[in-house]
Design an enzyme around this catalytic site. Structure first.
Site, PDB file in Angstrom:
ATOM      1  N   HIS A  72       0.850  -1.193   0.000  1.00 26.52           N
ATOM      2  CA  HIS A  72       0.000   0.000   0.000  1.00 26.52           C
ATOM      3  C   HIS A  72       0.886   1.243   0.000  1.00 26.52           C
ATOM      4  CE1 HIS A  72      -3.431   2.452   2.117  1.00 26.52           C
ATOM      5  NE2 HIS A  72      -2.846   3.120   1.142  1.00 26.52           N
ATOM      6  N   GLU A 114       0.531   7.699  -3.436  1.00 26.53           N
ATOM      7  CA  GLU A 114       1.486   7.467  -2.366  1.00 26.53           C
ATOM      8  C   GLU A 114       2.693   8.388  -2.471  1.00 26.53           C
ATOM      9  OE1 GLU A 114       1.168   5.345   0.434  1.00 26.53           O
ATOM     10  OE2 GLU A 114      -0.884   5.546  -0.318  1.00 26.53           O
ATOM     11  N   HIS A 118       2.891  10.717   0.700  1.00 29.82           N
ATOM     12  CA  HIS A 118       3.888  10.184   1.639  1.00 29.82           C
ATOM     13  C   HIS A 118       5.322  10.291   1.117  1.00 29.82           C
ATOM     14  CE1 HIS A 118       0.647   8.663   4.132  1.00 29.82           C
ATOM     15  NE2 HIS A 118       0.112   8.116   3.064  1.00 29.82           N
TER      16      HIS A 118
END
Length: 236
Positions: A72, A114, A118
């Site tokens: 993920h 992502e 992040h």
């Protein structure tokens, strides 16, 4: 009049205390790229995702290839809290880097998302960040019983945690957390130091799954359907 002034003073002190309390709950480095304490590697159980996914998300991850655990994300963390979206707008991720990650993260939109949310907090350029993602994933051995189940498994969160700890030397049960919905396993999250050694998760990252028993849907049989993957970005 004196009572009014005293009441206002008490109110001001209370508000100031609330503001200080909120500030103290957040890391002073909030959202500064490269300023964080450790990583969390989040491994999603793809069969659970595919039981509820719809439209484009389902077509990307739930097509021909029978995925089990997929990445993920790799999330920078503080000891208290976490940064996110550290560069706005984020540097655009090159399509060839996105494609190089599809074996671990089977949806282009997930990879873009992502990176934006992040990866920008890692302080690394895109290629180096995704190299770290790959190296972190390579350090985790999936327990044999969860590698390719062909029938549903009924498990407890502690069984999952203990299985991962047993399969990985140096990984403590305190370095693992389990995420779930009411019935199914969703994710296993593993904590790493910045140089990718196993470590215990901070209390905020140790949120326990509240369900006593979980179902792990089986890995799907291989299909002849071809996955048509889009390179569009995740909009939310």
């Amino acid at each position: 009049m004196a009572l009014f002034v005293w009441t206002r003073t008490l109110f001001s002190v209370a508000v100031l205390g609330l503001i200080i309390g909120v500030a103290d709950a957040q890391d002073h480095r909030q959202n500064a790229p490269g300023q964080f304490d450790y990583y969390v590697l989040s491994l999603s159980w793809s069969p659970s995702f595919c039981e509820t996914a719809t439209s484009n998300a389902r077509r990307q991850q739930c097509g021909a290839r029978p995925f089990s655990f997929v990445v993920h994300g790799l999330w920078p963390q503080y000891e208290r809290g976490f940064p996110e979206s550290c560069l706005v707008p984020p540097p655009r991720l090159e399509r060839n880097i996105m494609r190089s990650m599809l074996d671990l993260m089977p949806a282009p939109r997930l990879i873009y998302h992502e990176w934006d949310q992040h990866g920008t907090c890692s302080g690394l350029p895109p290629r180096e960040y995704f190299d770290v993602v790959r190296r972190a994933r390579e350090k985790v051995e999936i327990p044999e019983q969860y590698s390719n189940p062909t029938a549903p498994l009924s498990v407890t969160p502690s069984q999952i945690i203990n299985a991962f700890a047993s399969a990985n030397d140096g990984l403590s049960p305190k370095g693992i957390s389990v995420d779930c919905d009411r019935a199914r396993l969703r994710e296993v999250r593993i904590c790493f130091t910045r140089d990718l050694k196993f470590r215990d998760c901070s209390p905020g990252a140790q949120r326990a799954c509240r369900s006593d028993r979980l179902i792990m849907p089986p890995v799907r049989a291989r299909s002849r359907v071809t996955c048509r993957c889009s390179g569009s970005r995740l909009s939310s």
